[in-house]
Design an enzyme around this catalytic site. Structure first.
Site, short mmCIF file in Angstrom:
data_model
loop_
_atom_site.label_atom_id
_atom_site.label_comp_id
_atom_site.label_asym_id
_atom_site.label_seq_id
_atom_site.Cartn_x
_atom_site.Cartn_y
_atom_site.Cartn_z
N SER A 1 0.80 -1.21 0.00
CA SER A 1 0.00 0.00 0.00
C SER A 1 0.84 1.27 0.00
O SER A 1 0.32 2.34 -0.29
CB SER A 1 -0.93 0.01 1.21
OG SER A 1 -0.18 -0.16 2.38
N ASP B 1 -8.75 5.50 3.50
CA ASP B 1 -8.79 4.43 4.49
C ASP B 1 -10.07 4.34 5.28
O ASP B 1 -10.13 3.62 6.28
CB ASP B 1 -7.64 4.63 5.50
CG ASP B 1 -6.29 4.38 4.87
OD1 ASP B 1 -5.29 4.76 5.50
OD2 ASP B 1 -6.25 3.80 3.78
N HIS C 1 0.34 4.75 6.49
CA HIS C 1 -0.25 5.43 5.33
C HIS C 1 -0.01 6.92 5.42
O HIS C 1 0.38 7.44 6.48
CB HIS C 1 -1.76 5.15 5.25
CG HIS C 1 -2.09 3.81 4.68
ND1 HIS C 1 -3.35 3.26 4.73
CD2 HIS C 1 -1.33 2.89 4.04
CE1 HIS C 1 -3.34 2.07 4.16
NE2 HIS C 1 -2.13 1.83 3.73
#
Lengths: 249, 180
Positions: B56, B124, B96
């Site tokens: 990711s 998210d 992230h």
């Protein structure tokens, strides 16, 4: 053969130091004088039997190329020799202090780790700070003690004998390795002893002595690394005897 | 196999054995305290993390990268910071990037954040387990630096626990037998 004669003439194989001393009270009377006895074999001084032990021993084999290994082997042999029941009683203060400080710091760190694991991060911060500072204090204290107070000391021994009054003898032995130089290609083991004899609980000083000696490691270790413990003990015995009988102030 | 060493230990006595065990224990203790100290200084419970599931955040971070985090308590997180956060209810931390921020209250500690992985197509929200915004208390820290590949040791130890026990056992044996 002098030591053997003395023992049997005492009327028995009694190894207690007091009976040995009764045979030669003159020695203690001249404690502040010079060497009062012509020690022929040079192995028995003031009732101390410094001959190498005759009992069977385990073979000691170390790595010949490691000066640290050889020094440890010599230190261990020295402790075994001097801590014999008829010689000195080893005082473990330095080791005990190091163990106490070390284990305390380990327990503090375990406690802090466990607390930080159980309690959520933000709430645990004050206690973890306290634990960390305590751990740092204990570790620094241990390092300072080992460096300044313990230093090179490997053996501290005490001995109490009874001859009209209680005489306490205290011996401190430190050792280090002298590295090899171009003129002396084998590293040496340097021994330095400090000896105090006092009476009535340490208030009266009867004698003091300091001595040092060194020998290259190859006089005790053969090419395979096996240690000649008898030769080592004989040498240590002679150095200890010298400091006990030596010029006292 | 260890006959010689066991004989030597028995000969040297109880105090010596305690000293040897202390050597080993104090190495572990100092490691633990350095970790805790680092966590206190950086204000995060986990100052060094391993990027476990990558994908990711590629091409920035790959699986096995070691990440260094700090969590300054009174500084706002800006758009573009890479954060590691843990949503209550999920036990894996996620790495992230911050996409949006919102300050309902002008206090850094009350900041709200929305994140998205660089390599993901959507943000998210689905990972937040019902929340609309991430709060500062869910954030473990923001990434300040990284070392590639080093984290593979940790991943190997997690995936193959025998490796971890073998390593620990070997170190323990070495510490007990050697003398400093």
């Amino acid at each position: 053969m002098a030591p053997k004669n003395r023992k049997t003439a005492n009327g028995g194989a009694s190894p207690s130091p007091s009976t040995l001393e009764e045979k030669s009270p003159a020695k203690f009377a001249q404690v502040d004088g010079g060497d009062g006895v012509a020690s022929d074999s040079g192995t028995t001084h003031s009732g101390l039997d410094l001959t190498p032990s005759t009992s069977a021993r385990d073979e000691v084999k170390v790595n010949n190329s490691s000066a640290t290994d050889m020094k440890h082997a010599c230190d261990d042999a020295l402790k075994r020799f001097l801590a014999r029941p008829d010689l000195f009683k080893q005082i473990h203060t330095h080791t005990d202090v190091r163990l106490a400080l070390g284990w305390a710091s380990v327990l503090v760190s375990l406690g802090t780790g466990l607390y930080g694991y159980k309690v959520e991060f933000e709430k645990s911060k004050p206690v973890v700070w306290a634990g960390l500072i305590l751990y740092i204090i204990l570790t620094v204290a241990q390092a300072l003690y080992a460096y300044f107070i313990e230093g090179d000391i490997v053996f501290v021994g005490k001995r109490k004998t009874f001859d009209k009054r209680i005489v306490t003898e205290r011996i401190t032995v430190s050792s280090k390795t002298i590295p090899s130089t171009p003129s002396a290609p084998c590293p040496s083991y340097a021994l330095s002893l400090s000896y105090v004899r006092s009476a009535s609980g340490g208030k009266t000083l009867l004698g003091k002595g300091r001595s040092g000696a060194e020998r290259p490691y190859n006089s005790f270790f053969d090419p395979q690394g096996v240690m000649d413990q008898e030769a080592f003990e004989r040498w240590v015995g002679s150095v200890v005897g010298r400091v006990i009988e030596g010029p006292s102030e | 196999m260890f006959g010689d060493e066991l004989k030597a230990l028995r000969r040297l006595g109880f105090r010596h054995v305690l000293l040897q065990i202390l050597n080993f224990a104090s190495v572990l203790a100092s490691g633990l305290m350095i970790w805790k100290g680092l966590g206190l200084i950086t204000n995060t419970e986990s100052p060094i993390v391993v990027c476990y599931h990558s994908g990711s955040m590629e091409p920035a971070f790959y699986r096995g990268d070691l990440l260094f985090l700090t969590n300054p308590p009174n500084q706002r997180y800006e758009i573009g910071d890479i954060t590691v956060y843990k949503v209550p209810g999920a036990d894996i931390p996620i790495v992230h990037r911050v996409l949006e921020t919102r300050d309902l209250v002008p206090l850094a500690q009350e900041q709200l954040l929305l994140t998205k992985g660089d390599n993901n197509h959507i943000d998210d929200i689905e990972l937040y387990q019902g929340l609309e915004w991430l709060e500062r208390k869910h954030i473990i820290g923001k990434v300040r630096g990284f070392l590639p590949y080093v984290g593979y040791v940790t991943i190997a130890m997690n995936d193959f626990p025998q490796f971890k026990y073998a390593l620990l056992g070997g170190l323990g044996l070495l510490a007990l037998i050697q003398r400093e």
